[in-house]
Design a protein around this motif. Structure first.
Motif, PDB file in Angstrom:
ATOM      1  N   SER A 101      14.890  92.073  33.922  1.00  0.00           N
ATOM      2  CA  SER A 101      14.664  91.350  35.196  1.00  0.00           C
ATOM      3  C   SER A 101      13.590  92.060  36.017  1.00  0.00           C
ATOM      4  O   SER A 101      13.000  91.482  36.911  1.00  0.00           O
ATOM      5  CB  SER A 101      15.969  91.241  35.994  1.00  0.00           C
ATOM      6  OG  SER A 101      16.880  92.233  35.613  1.00  0.00           O
ATOM      7  N   ASN A 125      17.955  82.911  28.617  1.00  0.00           N
ATOM      8  CA  ASN A 125      17.894  82.117  29.852  1.00  0.00           C
ATOM      9  C   ASN A 125      16.791  81.074  29.733  1.00  0.00           C
ATOM     10  O   ASN A 125      15.972  81.102  28.804  1.00  0.00           O
ATOM     11  CB  ASN A 125      17.727  83.020  31.075  1.00  0.00           C
ATOM     12  CG  ASN A 125      16.409  83.771  31.057  1.00  0.00           C
ATOM     13  OD1 ASN A 125      15.364  83.218  30.705  1.00  0.00           O
ATOM     14  ND2 ASN A 125      16.469  85.041  31.394  1.00  0.00           N
ATOM     15  N   THR A 141      21.042  79.802  29.378  1.00  0.00           N
ATOM     16  CA  THR A 141      21.700  80.098  30.666  1.00  0.00           C
ATOM     17  C   THR A 141      20.729  79.814  31.810  1.00  0.00           C
ATOM     18  O   THR A 141      19.520  79.670  31.601  1.00  0.00           O
ATOM     19  CB  THR A 141      22.092  81.583  30.733  1.00  0.00           C
ATOM     20  OG1 THR A 141      20.887  82.353  30.828  1.00  0.00           O
ATOM     21  CG2 THR A 141      22.891  81.987  29.527  1.00  0.00           C
ATOM     22  N   GLY A 142      21.310  79.775  33.013  1.00  0.00           N
ATOM     23  CA  GLY A 142      20.509  79.363  34.166  1.00  0.00           C
ATOM     24  C   GLY A 142      19.481  80.371  34.579  1.00  0.00           C
ATOM     25  O   GLY A 142      18.522  80.093  35.265  1.00  0.00           O
ATOM     26  N   GLY A 143      19.713  81.616  34.177  1.00  0.00           N
ATOM     27  CA  GLY A 143      18.770  82.644  34.631  1.00  0.00           C
ATOM     28  C   GLY A 143      18.896  82.824  36.132  1.00  0.00           C
ATOM     29  O   GLY A 143      19.963  82.633  36.692  1.00  0.00           O
ATOM     30  N   ARG A 163      27.997  79.283  41.685  1.00  0.00           N
ATOM     31  CA  ARG A 163      27.332  80.592  41.540  1.00  0.00           C
ATOM     32  C   ARG A 163      27.981  81.595  42.503  1.00  0.00           C
ATOM     33  O   ARG A 163      28.270  81.244  43.637  1.00  0.00           O
ATOM     34  CB  ARG A 163      25.838  80.435  41.866  1.00  0.00           C
ATOM     35  CG  ARG A 163      25.062  81.741  41.986  1.00  0.00           C
ATOM     36  CD  ARG A 163      23.612  81.491  42.402  1.00  0.00           C
ATOM     37  NE  ARG A 163      22.867  80.805  41.347  1.00  0.00           N
ATOM     38  CZ  ARG A 163      22.270  81.458  40.331  1.00  0.00           C
ATOM     39  NH1 ARG A 163      22.363  82.761  40.233  1.00  0.00           N
ATOM     40  NH2 ARG A 163      21.609  80.782  39.403  1.00  0.00           N
ATOM     41  N   VAL A 164      28.208  82.786  42.049  1.00  0.00           N
ATOM     42  CA  VAL A 164      28.663  83.868  42.949  1.00  0.00           C
ATOM     43  C   VAL A 164      27.410  84.385  43.667  1.00  0.00           C
ATOM     44  O   VAL A 164      26.407  84.695  43.012  1.00  0.00           O
ATOM     45  CB  VAL A 164      29.327  85.012  42.136  1.00  0.00           C
ATOM     46  CG1 VAL A 164      29.651  86.185  43.036  1.00  0.00           C
ATOM     47  CG2 VAL A 164      30.591  84.510  41.432  1.00  0.00           C
ATOM     48  N   GLY A 166      24.446  86.426  45.047  1.00  0.00           N
ATOM     49  CA  GLY A 166      23.934  87.762  44.693  1.00  0.00           C
ATOM     50  C   GLY A 166      23.196  87.744  43.376  1.00  0.00           C
ATOM     51  O   GLY A 166      23.245  86.784  42.621  1.00  0.00           O
ATOM     52  N   CYS A 173      23.813  90.297  28.980  1.00  0.00           N
ATOM     53  CA  CYS A 173      24.581  91.090  27.985  1.00  0.00           C
ATOM     54  C   CYS A 173      26.046  90.750  28.076  1.00  0.00           C
ATOM     55  O   CYS A 173      26.723  90.490  27.098  1.00  0.00           O
ATOM     56  CB  CYS A 173      24.456  92.584  28.306  1.00  0.00           C
ATOM     57  SG  CYS A 173      22.876  93.225  27.981  1.00  0.00           S
ATOM     58  N   PHE A 175      27.554  88.179  29.395  1.00  0.00           N
ATOM     59  CA  PHE A 175      27.872  86.788  29.029  1.00  0.00           C
ATOM     60  C   PHE A 175      27.884  86.603  27.508  1.00  0.00           C
ATOM     61  O   PHE A 175      28.809  86.005  26.940  1.00  0.00           O
ATOM     62  CB  PHE A 175      26.840  85.849  29.671  1.00  0.00           C
ATOM     63  CG  PHE A 175      27.050  84.399  29.384  1.00  0.00           C
ATOM     64  CD1 PHE A 175      26.065  83.662  28.743  1.00  0.00           C
ATOM     65  CD2 PHE A 175      28.227  83.771  29.741  1.00  0.00           C
ATOM     66  CE1 PHE A 175      26.251  82.315  28.469  1.00  0.00           C
ATOM     67  CE2 PHE A 175      28.425  82.410  29.479  1.00  0.00           C
ATOM     68  CZ  PHE A 175      27.431  81.692  28.832  1.00  0.00           C
ATOM     69  N   MET A 197      31.855  81.816  30.923  1.00  0.00           N
ATOM     70  CA  MET A 197      31.327  81.578  32.282  1.00  0.00           C
ATOM     71  C   MET A 197      32.406  81.904  33.315  1.00  0.00           C
ATOM     72  O   MET A 197      32.140  82.537  34.327  1.00  0.00           O
ATOM     73  CB  MET A 197      30.888  80.108  32.416  1.00  0.00           C
ATOM     74  CG  MET A 197      29.667  79.767  31.588  1.00  0.00           C
ATOM     75  SD  MET A 197      29.309  78.013  31.607  1.00  0.00           S
ATOM     76  CE  MET A 197      28.560  77.840  33.237  1.00  0.00           C
ATOM     77  N   LEU A 200      32.865  85.697  33.567  1.00  0.00           N
ATOM     78  CA  LEU A 200      31.750  86.317  34.323  1.00  0.00           C
ATOM     79  C   LEU A 200      31.923  86.069  35.824  1.00  0.00           C
ATOM     80  O   LEU A 200      31.748  86.979  36.637  1.00  0.00           O
ATOM     81  CB  LEU A 200      30.407  85.756  33.845  1.00  0.00           C
ATOM     82  CG  LEU A 200      29.624  86.645  32.892  1.00  0.00           C
ATOM     83  CD1 LEU A 200      29.004  87.818  33.607  1.00  0.00           C
ATOM     84  CD2 LEU A 200      30.452  87.122  31.713  1.00  0.00           C
ATOM     85  N   LEU A 204      32.017  88.942  38.531  1.00  0.00           N
ATOM     86  CA  LEU A 204      30.970  89.039  39.559  1.00  0.00           C
ATOM     87  C   LEU A 204      31.559  88.952  40.959  1.00  0.00           C
ATOM     88  O   LEU A 204      31.026  89.506  41.914  1.00  0.00           O
ATOM     89  CB  LEU A 204      29.908  87.961  39.336  1.00  0.00           C
ATOM     90  CG  LEU A 204      29.135  88.113  38.020  1.00  0.00           C
ATOM     91  CD1 LEU A 204      28.092  87.008  37.880  1.00  0.00           C
ATOM     92  CD2 LEU A 204      28.482  89.474  37.892  1.00  0.00           C
TER      93      LEU A 204
HETATM   94  N1  LIG Z   1      25.585  84.689  40.337  1.00  0.00           N
HETATM   95  C1  LIG Z   1      26.310  84.302  39.289  1.00  0.00           C
HETATM   96  N2  LIG Z   1      27.493  83.665  39.505  1.00  0.00           N
HETATM   97  C2  LIG Z   1      28.261  83.285  38.453  1.00  0.00           C
HETATM   98  N3  LIG Z   1      27.930  83.491  37.156  1.00  0.00           N
HETATM   99  C3  LIG Z   1      26.765  84.117  36.909  1.00  0.00           C
HETATM  100  C4  LIG Z   1      25.895  84.552  37.935  1.00  0.00           C
HETATM  101  N4  LIG Z   1      24.804  85.152  37.369  1.00  0.00           N
HETATM  102  C5  LIG Z   1      24.990  85.073  36.042  1.00  0.00           C
HETATM  103  N5  LIG Z   1      26.164  84.477  35.766  1.00  0.00           N
HETATM  104  C6  LIG Z   1      26.743  84.234  34.429  1.00  0.00           C
HETATM  105  O1  LIG Z   1      26.033  85.009  33.474  1.00  0.00           O
HETATM  106  C7  LIG Z   1      25.369  84.166  32.542  1.00  0.00           C
HETATM  107  C8  LIG Z   1      24.036  84.792  32.174  1.00  0.00           C
HETATM  108  O2  LIG Z   1      23.345  85.063  33.358  1.00  0.00           O
HETATM  109  P1  LIG Z   1      21.752  84.877  33.452  1.00  0.00           P
HETATM  110  O3  LIG Z   1      21.417  83.466  33.324  1.00  0.00           O
HETATM  111  O4  LIG Z   1      21.342  85.621  34.662  1.00  0.00           O
HETATM  112  O5  LIG Z   1      21.260  85.599  32.116  1.00  0.00           O
HETATM  113  P2  LIG Z   1      20.000  86.550  32.003  1.00  0.00           P
HETATM  114  O6  LIG Z   1      18.908  86.089  32.887  1.00  0.00           O
HETATM  115  O7  LIG Z   1      19.763  86.687  30.551  1.00  0.00           O
HETATM  116  O8  LIG Z   1      20.641  87.888  32.584  1.00  0.00           O
HETATM  117  P3  LIG Z   1      19.920  89.318  32.671  1.00  0.00           P
HETATM  118  O9  LIG Z   1      19.767  89.550  34.138  1.00  0.00           O
HETATM  119  O10 LIG Z   1      20.913  90.245  32.032  1.00  0.00           O
HETATM  120  O11 LIG Z   1      18.629  89.227  31.934  1.00  0.00           O
HETATM  121  C9  LIG Z   1      25.259  82.831  33.249  1.00  0.00           C
HETATM  122  O12 LIG Z   1      25.217  81.782  32.294  1.00  0.00           O
HETATM  123  C10 LIG Z   1      26.568  82.777  34.033  1.00  0.00           C
HETATM  124  O13 LIG Z   1      27.630  82.366  33.195  1.00  0.00           O
END
Ligand SMILES: Nc1ncnc2c1ncn2[C@@H]1O[C@H](COP(=O)(O)OP(=O)(O)OP(=O)(O)O)[C@@H](O)[C@H]1O
Ligand SMILES: Cc1ncc(CO)c(N)n1
Length: 399
Positions: A101, A125, A141-143, A163-164, A166, A173, A175, A197, A200, A204
């Motif tokens: 990130s 993501n 994932t939503g990223g 979304r939580v 923050g 990792c 997830f 999900m 997580l 979180l």
């Molecule tokens: N703020 C949030 N609230 C709830 N669930 C979350 C949140 N952030 C991430 N997640 C969970 O974690 C999963 C992966 O997160 P994200 O999409 O940020 O992956 P990423 O970008 O690969 O993460 P990383 O920061 O490790 O690279 C999401 O699909 C969701 O299930």
């Protein structure tokens, strides 16, 4: 139940192997771990990565039990092909980590493209998915989108949760390890995604800037404290007719890190005598205030391992037997309490415990005081846990 994890080592514990093991432990799953990369990084920034040589890793994998499910994190993409050749029938979940990130480039896009088809599921993501190019085994994932929903897509399935608030390091990792864990528990992949999900989100909600899975694991103690109290209650009720004071009795048992009486398990409404029988008004809980809970917190400031206090009706013979049987007894003489202490709410108990400790130079087994201005005479028994306190009380009851 076991999952083989090949992932990088993030010394800050937010991502990589340390996070993978915490997530799998939270599901009661043992991780067999082979480090696939060493990194220099902290919660904010990645400084360097050095990938491990496959032949070295292979030697470590060969001596382990063949895995049904494998989770791959930060590794050379060809590792996924090598694992497929070693374990043609295993389920491989690969968490692609193109960039951290903080923008550090972890993997070569072309290499990732070349090897995605060797994994059963590739977690990445949506920014990464756009760059790598869609594939039917992608779990996208939503990223770090900004809206208040989290969306995950797998083929035609789209699952959304709230979304939580923050930004958290290590979510990818965590997830992907959670998905691997639920697959190992024989969840179908759609259910594994949904459950991951949800897990997580629960983690979180307890986290600040890093995925703090240890906080979720720590909360097992809440179950243990309440379960211990509920399990031992019948033994306290059985001797209740000899021990429960007028004001009622409480068995207070604190969490290992307790600093407030709401982190102490107790019986709200206390244990009381009704028609000669001891009954508990409610089952164990952390809610409500309690005098014995405050005493436990006070004692723990000096001896953190002394997590249990029970108040017992005062009988001269109880104290005499305790002394005779070698228990450390302190007599608290309220008349010696300084005025300024007596006036402040809750201060007299601190004063009482401090006096006891300074006299005994160790934790008291019990502190007793005679009645004072409408306050019932009382014995407080201290110990590491309810079982130990019960044993001390039984010593006082027996000739
Ligand atoms: N703020 C949030 N609230 C709830 N669930 C979350 C949140 N952030 C991430 N997640 C969970 O974690 C999963 C992966 O997160 P994200 O999409 O940020 O992956 P990423 O970008 O690969 O993460 P990383 O920061 O490790 O690279 C999401 O699909 C969701 O299930
Ligand atoms: C070891 C490791 N794996 C994955 C990531 C992705 O966050 C990271 N920062 N470090």
């Amino acid at each position: 139940m076991m999952v083989l994890v090949l992932s990088g080592f993030d010394p800050s514990g937010g991502a990589g192997m340390l996070q993978d093991v915490k997530i799998l432990s939270a599901l009661g799953i043992r991780a067999h771990g082979v480090i696939s990369a060493l990194t220099v990084q902290n919660e904010e920034k990645v400084f360097s990565v050095s990938f491990r040589d496959w032949e070295e890793m292979k030697r470590e994998i060969e001596v382990l039990t063949p895995p049904r499910v494998i989770k791959v994190g930060l590794a050379r993409p060809e590792v996924v092909k090598n694992l497929r050749e070693m374990f043609p029938d295993s389920t491989i979940v690969w968490n692609v980590v193109l960039e951290s990130s903080s923008g550090f480039r972890f993997q070569d896009l072309g290499e990732v493209r070349e090897f995605t088809s060797y994994a059963d599921y590739v977690v990445l993501n949506n920014e990464e998915a756009k760059r790598v190019g869609e594939h039917e085994n992608f779990i996208v994932t939503g990223g770090h989108e900004k809206d208040d929903r989290i969306r995950v897509r797998y083929r035609e399935l789209v699952i959304e949760i709230s979304r939580v608030p923050g930004e958290f390091h290590g979510t990818g990792c965590a997830f992907s390890s959670a998905i691997a864990g639920f697959l190992a528990l024989n969840y179908p992949v759609e259910e594994a995604i949904r459950a991951a999900m949800e897990l997580l989100r629960k983690i979180l909600e307890r986290s600040s800037s890093v995925v703090e899975t240890e906080k979720l694991l720590r909360d097992w103690h809440k179950y243990d404290v309440l379960n211990t109290l509920d399990e031992i209650l019948p033994e306290f009720l059985e001797i209740g007719p000899l021990t429960v004071p007028e004001v009622g009795q409480n068995v207070s048992y604190a969490l290992p890190w307790a600093q407030s009486e709401y982190e102490v398990g107790k019986f709200p409404g206390r244990i009381r005598l009704k028609e000669g029988k001891a009954v508990a008004v409610s089952c164990a809980s952390f809610r409500d205030r309690s005098h014995t809970a405050r005493m436990t917190i006070t004692m723990m400031r000096f001896y953190p391992y002394m997590r249990c206090t029970v108040n017992v009706r005062y009988r001269k013979e109880y104290v005499e037997r305790a002394r005779k049987k070698g228990l450390k007894v302190y007599h608290y003489d309220r008349s010696k309490e300084p005025e300024e202490i007596r006036e402040k709410e809750g201060q007299s108990m601190v004063w009482m415990i401090e006096r006891a400790i300074s006299e005994l130079k160790s934790p008291p087994d019990l502190i007793y005081n005679e009645g004072w201005w409408g306050k019932e005479a009382m014995i407080r028994v201290f110990g590491r846990n309810p079982k130990e306190v019960l044993e001390k009380i039984k010593l006082m009851l027996k000739e």
